[in-house]
Design an enzyme around this catalytic site. Structure first.
Site, PDB file in Angstrom:
ATOM      1  N   ASN A  10       0.777  -1.239   0.000  1.00 34.01           N
ATOM      2  CA  ASN A  10       0.000   0.000   0.000  1.00 34.01           C
ATOM      3  C   ASN A  10       0.811   1.293   0.000  1.00 34.01           C
ATOM      4  O   ASN A  10       0.259   2.372   0.131  1.00 34.01           O
ATOM      5  CB  ASN A  10      -0.964   0.012   1.187  1.00 34.01           C
ATOM      6  CG  ASN A  10      -2.047  -1.036   1.033  1.00 34.01           C
ATOM      7  OD1 ASN A  10      -2.463  -1.349  -0.075  1.00 34.01           O
ATOM      8  ND2 ASN A  10      -2.479  -1.608   2.131  1.00 34.01           N
ATOM      9  N   CYS A  11       2.100   1.205  -0.179  1.00 35.01           N
ATOM     10  CA  CYS A  11       2.961   2.382  -0.219  1.00 35.01           C
ATOM     11  C   CYS A  11       2.782   3.106  -1.560  1.00 35.01           C
ATOM     12  O   CYS A  11       2.717   2.471  -2.610  1.00 35.01           O
ATOM     13  CB  CYS A  11       4.406   1.913  -0.035  1.00 35.01           C
ATOM     14  SG  CYS A  11       5.659   3.128  -0.417  1.00 35.01           S
ATOM     15  N   ASP A  12       2.714   4.429  -1.549  1.00 33.84           N
ATOM     16  CA  ASP A  12       2.527   5.204  -2.789  1.00 33.84           C
ATOM     17  C   ASP A  12       3.669   4.991  -3.781  1.00 33.84           C
ATOM     18  O   ASP A  12       3.438   4.890  -4.980  1.00 33.84           O
ATOM     19  CB  ASP A  12       2.390   6.697  -2.478  1.00 33.84           C
ATOM     20  CG  ASP A  12       1.057   7.036  -1.820  1.00 33.84           C
ATOM     21  OD1 ASP A  12       0.108   6.225  -1.944  1.00 33.84           O
ATOM     22  OD2 ASP A  12       0.960   8.099  -1.191  1.00 33.84           O
ATOM     23  N   MET A  14       5.467   2.361  -4.056  1.00 37.49           N
ATOM     24  CA  MET A  14       5.283   1.008  -4.593  1.00 37.49           C
ATOM     25  C   MET A  14       4.223   1.025  -5.693  1.00 37.49           C
ATOM     26  O   MET A  14       4.385   0.386  -6.734  1.00 37.49           O
ATOM     27  CB  MET A  14       4.877   0.034  -3.478  1.00 37.49           C
ATOM     28  CG  MET A  14       5.954  -0.204  -2.447  1.00 37.49           C
ATOM     29  SD  MET A  14       7.431  -0.993  -3.095  1.00 37.49           S
ATOM     30  CE  MET A  14       6.762  -2.546  -3.650  1.00 37.49           C
ATOM     31  N   LYS A  15       3.147   1.749  -5.479  1.00 33.51           N
ATOM     32  CA  LYS A  15       2.081   1.830  -6.486  1.00 33.51           C
ATOM     33  C   LYS A  15       2.611   2.431  -7.786  1.00 33.51           C
ATOM     34  O   LYS A  15       2.281   1.961  -8.875  1.00 33.51           O
ATOM     35  CB  LYS A  15       0.902   2.635  -5.942  1.00 33.51           C
ATOM     36  CG  LYS A  15       0.153   1.912  -4.841  1.00 33.51           C
ATOM     37  CD  LYS A  15      -0.951   2.771  -4.262  1.00 33.51           C
ATOM     38  CE  LYS A  15      -1.617   2.073  -3.085  1.00 33.51           C
ATOM     39  NZ  LYS A  15      -2.631   2.905  -2.458  1.00 33.51           N
TER      40      LYS A  15
END
Length: 116
Positions: A10-12, A14-15
């Site tokens: 859920n890390c930005d 990572m997205k």
């Protein structure tokens, strides 16, 4: 063999990384070290390649919540133990391209160079 992306779902950052790989049509594996943990041998290999200082995220909230004695990381062994105990401390993403090496952080140019 496809690259493996290590991080937290859920890390930005990572997205953005997932979106880059999907947009480039590059298959990848994903290892969520928040859920699956991370073994000391993998961390040791990363530290040998990058240095432990490059892996420990000292800007995040997890770091700020640590006690001062925990933040006093003096060496590689202490850093590995701390990253295993607190996987959220590991900078994200770490991408293992196998023979193409490791990339830490969102770096589209480095991704493109290793997937071309």
């Amino acid at each position: 063999m496809p690259p493996t992306i290590y991080g937290i779902k859920n890390c930005d950052t990572m997205k953005k990384t997932f979106a880059w790989f999907e947009g480039a049509g590059v298959a990848y594996g994903f290892h969520d070290y928040k859920k699956a943990g991370i073994d000391a041998a993998t961390l040791a290999r990363w530290c040998d390649t990058l240095g432990w200082e490059a892996l420990v995220n000292k800007r995040g909230t997890t770091w700020r919540k640590l006690a001062p004695e925990q933040q006093a990381v003096a060496d590689r062994a202490a850093a590995i133990a701390l990253m295993q105990a607190q996987p959220s401390l590991i900078r994200r993403p770490v991408i293992d391209f196998g023979a193409g090496g490791l990339v830490v952080g969102f770096d589209p140019e480095a991704f493109a160079a290793r997937t071309a």
